[in-house]
Design a protein around this motif. Sequence first.
Motif, mmCIF file in Angstrom:
data_model
loop_
_atom_site.group_PDB
_atom_site.id
_atom_site.type_symbol
_atom_site.label_atom_id
_atom_site.label_comp_id
_atom_site.label_asym_id
_atom_site.label_seq_id
_atom_site.Cartn_x
_atom_site.Cartn_y
_atom_site.Cartn_z
ATOM 1 N N UNK A 4 1.085 -1.139 0.087
ATOM 2 C CA UNK A 4 0.354 0.014 -0.147
ATOM 3 C C UNK A 4 0.664 1.504 -0.071
ATOM 4 N N UNK A 5 1.386 2.083 -1.268
ATOM 5 C CA UNK A 5 1.869 2.847 -1.475
ATOM 6 C C UNK A 5 1.740 4.088 -0.165
ATOM 7 N N UNK A 6 2.661 4.944 0.195
ATOM 8 C CA UNK A 6 2.434 5.821 1.213
ATOM 9 C C UNK A 6 2.743 7.320 0.622
ATOM 10 N N UNK A 31 -2.105 7.921 3.823
ATOM 11 C CA UNK A 31 -1.792 9.108 3.794
ATOM 12 C C UNK A 31 -1.005 9.446 5.197
ATOM 13 N N UNK A 32 -0.285 10.236 4.863
ATOM 14 C CA UNK A 32 0.974 10.925 6.429
ATOM 15 C C UNK A 32 0.569 12.551 5.647
ATOM 16 N N UNK A 33 0.422 13.143 6.765
ATOM 17 C CA UNK A 33 0.696 14.632 6.496
ATOM 18 C C UNK A 33 1.669 14.993 7.675
ATOM 19 N N UNK A 49 8.487 6.744 1.769
ATOM 20 C CA UNK A 49 7.204 7.303 1.514
ATOM 21 C C UNK A 49 7.157 7.394 -0.221
ATOM 22 N N UNK A 50 6.287 7.216 -0.997
ATOM 23 C CA UNK A 50 5.983 6.904 -2.553
ATOM 24 C C UNK A 50 5.925 8.020 -3.450
ATOM 25 N N UNK A 119 0.963 8.813 -10.605
ATOM 26 C CA UNK A 119 2.663 8.892 -11.235
ATOM 27 C C UNK A 119 2.849 7.933 -9.264
ATOM 28 N N UNK A 120 1.883 6.633 -9.393
ATOM 29 C CA UNK A 120 1.971 5.906 -8.153
ATOM 30 C C UNK A 120 1.289 4.718 -8.537
ATOM 31 N N UNK A 121 2.485 3.647 -8.605
ATOM 32 C CA UNK A 121 1.803 3.035 -8.851
ATOM 33 C C UNK A 121 1.222 1.765 -7.178
ATOM 34 N N UNK A 122 -0.045 1.731 -7.852
ATOM 35 C CA UNK A 122 -1.540 0.811 -6.669
ATOM 36 C C UNK A 122 -1.520 -0.063 -6.359
ATOM 37 N N UNK A 123 -1.676 -0.374 -6.380
ATOM 38 C CA UNK A 123 -2.484 -1.942 -5.154
ATOM 39 C C UNK A 123 -3.374 -2.579 -6.883
#
Length: 244
Positions: A4-6, A31-33, A49-50, A119-123
């Motif tokens: 799971x991308x971050x 999703x981090x902030x 972080x991705x 831009x981010x490969x997802x599951x």
Amino acid sequence: MSTQPTVLHVDDDRSVLDLSSERANDAAVTWLTASDPADGLTTLTDRDVDCLVSDSIRTDGGTPFVVRAADVDPDLPVVLFTAADRESIPGATHHVATRHVEKETGDAFATLLDHVAAVVPMPGDARVDDPDTTNGSGIAPRPERRAAGPDRSGAWVPIERYEWRDESTDLATTIVTAVEEYTGRDASAPPLYESIDAEMLEALLSRPDGDSRSGIQVRFFFADQELAVTSEGLILLRTETGGE
């Protein structure tokens, strides 16, 4: 990269971070902030972080935050999410940022999530079921080129996003390149114009001032693939069904 991308979103406006976190709730992504550039740099150092989403903010030393972030991870995709237009953003920031989304344009958070998906490969289980539903609530993958070929489940997969205001490339080139990168095959023969007139397609989907229209989608076949281009600039490919 984790299953799971971050994504890290850095903005000095906490309300913006709260809204982006809320919109990302249904997405297959962590999703981090961070509301402070120093905290953002710490997170980039401590976490895998991705993708970085950032406002055009600066560190205490006056350096654009995304430039400092690039020092930590030069290969990190960066989506600039800011109220500033392109012309007012420093060149150093543009050099680092992969994509640019203006906060005040349309449904900015849906657009932001679409850009992150590009831009981010997802599951593999987080695909768009239909181009009409690509609104950020079900963030979708942008698959990397794979030796085994693309997924054949019959799902719609976003493979690129075209920026109507970007004069550095044209829609036809973007479509051909995206198909080649996803399928791993040469898509130059037969040429795209035998399938669709890219200039007329762009005129249909975007306004003369460069802004996108709303809710329009055009489907067509090209290079043995079924494609769709939306008025938001999203280029999707319907994966094949059946076995090898």
